[in-house]
Enzyme design. Structure first.
Site, PDB file in Angstrom:
ATOM      1  N   THR A   8      50.486  93.946-120.567  1.00  0.00           N
ATOM      2  CA  THR A   8      49.103  94.271-120.251  1.00  0.00           C
ATOM      3  C   THR A   8      49.003  95.719-119.797  1.00  0.00           C
ATOM      4  O   THR A   8      49.952  96.267-119.237  1.00  0.00           O
ATOM      5  CB  THR A   8      48.532  93.343-119.144  1.00  0.00           C
ATOM      6  OG1 THR A   8      47.160  93.697-118.895  1.00  0.00           O
ATOM      7  CG2 THR A   8      49.303  93.453-117.840  1.00  0.00           C
ATOM      8  N   ASN A  10      46.279  96.293-117.949  1.00  0.00           N
ATOM      9  CA  ASN A  10      45.269  96.064-116.915  1.00  0.00           C
ATOM     10  C   ASN A  10      45.970  95.763-115.580  1.00  0.00           C
ATOM     11  O   ASN A  10      46.474  94.654-115.373  1.00  0.00           O
ATOM     12  CB  ASN A  10      44.376  94.896-117.366  1.00  0.00           C
ATOM     13  CG  ASN A  10      43.215  94.659-116.424  1.00  0.00           C
ATOM     14  OD1 ASN A  10      43.328  94.897-115.229  1.00  0.00           O
ATOM     15  ND2 ASN A  10      42.118  94.175-116.962  1.00  0.00           N
ATOM     16  N   ASP A  68      45.167  87.004-122.571  1.00  0.00           N
ATOM     17  CA  ASP A  68      43.893  87.452-123.122  1.00  0.00           C
ATOM     18  C   ASP A  68      42.812  86.579-122.511  1.00  0.00           C
ATOM     19  O   ASP A  68      42.958  85.357-122.423  1.00  0.00           O
ATOM     20  CB  ASP A  68      43.873  87.359-124.650  1.00  0.00           C
ATOM     21  CG  ASP A  68      42.847  88.340-125.207  1.00  0.00           C
ATOM     22  OD1 ASP A  68      43.037  89.564-125.039  1.00  0.00           O
ATOM     23  OD2 ASP A  68      41.840  87.892-125.796  1.00  0.00           O
ATOM     24  N   PHE A 148      37.582  92.705-110.396  1.00  0.00           N
ATOM     25  CA  PHE A 148      37.430  93.663-111.496  1.00  0.00           C
ATOM     26  C   PHE A 148      36.555  93.055-112.587  1.00  0.00           C
ATOM     27  O   PHE A 148      36.134  91.896-112.497  1.00  0.00           O
ATOM     28  CB  PHE A 148      38.799  94.066-112.052  1.00  0.00           C
ATOM     29  CG  PHE A 148      39.503  92.974-112.823  1.00  0.00           C
ATOM     30  CD1 PHE A 148      40.191  91.971-112.156  1.00  0.00           C
ATOM     31  CD2 PHE A 148      39.483  92.952-114.209  1.00  0.00           C
ATOM     32  CE1 PHE A 148      40.833  90.967-112.869  1.00  0.00           C
ATOM     33  CE2 PHE A 148      40.128  91.949-114.926  1.00  0.00           C
ATOM     34  CZ  PHE A 148      40.797  90.955-114.255  1.00  0.00           C
ATOM     35  N   LYS A 171      40.220  83.914-104.960  1.00  0.00           N
ATOM     36  CA  LYS A 171      40.036  83.920-106.427  1.00  0.00           C
ATOM     37  C   LYS A 171      41.224  83.234-107.093  1.00  0.00           C
ATOM     38  O   LYS A 171      41.057  82.463-108.043  1.00  0.00           O
ATOM     39  CB  LYS A 171      39.866  85.361-106.939  1.00  0.00           C
ATOM     40  CG  LYS A 171      39.573  85.407-108.439  1.00  0.00           C
ATOM     41  CD  LYS A 171      39.426  86.810-109.012  1.00  0.00           C
ATOM     42  CE  LYS A 171      39.379  86.752-110.546  1.00  0.00           C
ATOM     43  NZ  LYS A 171      39.462  88.054-111.211  1.00  0.00           N
ATOM     44  N   ARG A 177      42.625  82.638-114.709  1.00  0.00           N
ATOM     45  CA  ARG A 177      43.953  83.259-114.809  1.00  0.00           C
ATOM     46  C   ARG A 177      44.971  82.517-113.955  1.00  0.00           C
ATOM     47  O   ARG A 177      46.111  82.309-114.376  1.00  0.00           O
ATOM     48  CB  ARG A 177      43.873  84.734-114.392  1.00  0.00           C
ATOM     49  CG  ARG A 177      45.232  85.463-114.388  1.00  0.00           C
ATOM     50  CD  ARG A 177      45.084  86.972-114.403  1.00  0.00           C
ATOM     51  NE  ARG A 177      44.315  87.394-115.559  1.00  0.00           N
ATOM     52  CZ  ARG A 177      43.015  87.695-115.525  1.00  0.00           C
ATOM     53  NH1 ARG A 177      42.350  87.682-114.384  1.00  0.00           N
ATOM     54  NH2 ARG A 177      42.381  88.011-116.621  1.00  0.00           N
TER      55      ARG A 177
END
Ligand code: ITT
Length: 191
Positions: A8, A10, A68, A148, A171, A177
């Site tokens: 990734t 990110n 993804d 984000f 979260k 995720r």
């Protein structure tokens, strides 16, 4: 500890996933001196997760996984969905993406949506997929400053605050995720 590459670019994904994976040392494409963007040309998140992992596996022959993800909004026919990163423009721009979602939903009462993640793992040459999703709704304006991407406009079902108002730990208890990553961790722990 065994190395595994998280494919990734990110950093926010890395921060979330690192908290959940304890038995493997996460390395990044940059640690392999790989800085390119891997084309995501499939029309499903599963397809794109495979593209990312298989690219790195084939090039470096290293155990790896990718994530993804997308935000699927029912009133928009599932958009931005697989196009979540580049919804408003060819270059990924979170501000513009959120503005476009809010504009497209203006006056819309039905605001249900879900986040979905597909992780593609390639280890010892074997491919496995792990999925996670979380239902919720889209706000009418941005709320909160953590997280984000679309976090400031997504309120998970059963909560009255957005992902961007939650701590990382909060979260990570409920997110798409974290659900997918927990399945990955359970699988890796048997290795
Ligand atoms: P990599 O492909 O390099 O992993 P990316 O940011 O391009 O990073 P995706 O292709 O999965 O990631 O694109 C998904 C987009 O959806 C991402 O850019 C975010 O804007 C958004 N997104 C993904 N997970 C999210 C989350 O947990 N909260 C909010 N937005 C998220």
């Amino acid at each position: 500890m065994r190395n595994i590459c998280f494919v990734t670019g990110n950093q926010n994904k890395v921060i979330e996933v690192k908290k959940l994976i304890k038995n493997f040392k996460l390395i990044s494409p940059k640690d392999l001196n790989f800085y390119d963007e891997i084309p995501e040309t499939e029309n499903t998140i599963k397809g794109n997760s495979f593209l990312k992992s298989s690219f790195i596996y084939n090039k470096f022959n290293i155990d790896c996984f990718s994530d993804d993800s997308g935000l699927f909004i029912n009133a928009l026919g599932g958009e931005p969905g697989v196009k979540s990163a580049r919804y408003a423009s060819e270059i990924s721009d979170t501000e513009k993406n959120i503005n476009l979602v809010l504009r497209n939903l203006r006056g819309e009462e039905s605001r249900s949506a879900y986040f979905e993640t597909c992780i593609c793992l390639i280890i010892d040459g074997n491919i496995s997929y792990f999925q996670g999703s979380v239902k919720g709704k889209i706000t009418t304006k941005r709320v909160g400053s953590r997280g984000f991407g679309y976090d400031p406009i997504f309120i998970p079902k059963g909560y009255d605050k957005s992902f961007a108002q939650m701590s990382l730990e909060e979260k990570n208890q409920i997110s798409h995720r974290s659900i997918a990553t927990q399945k990955l961790v359970n699988f890796l722990n048997q290795k």
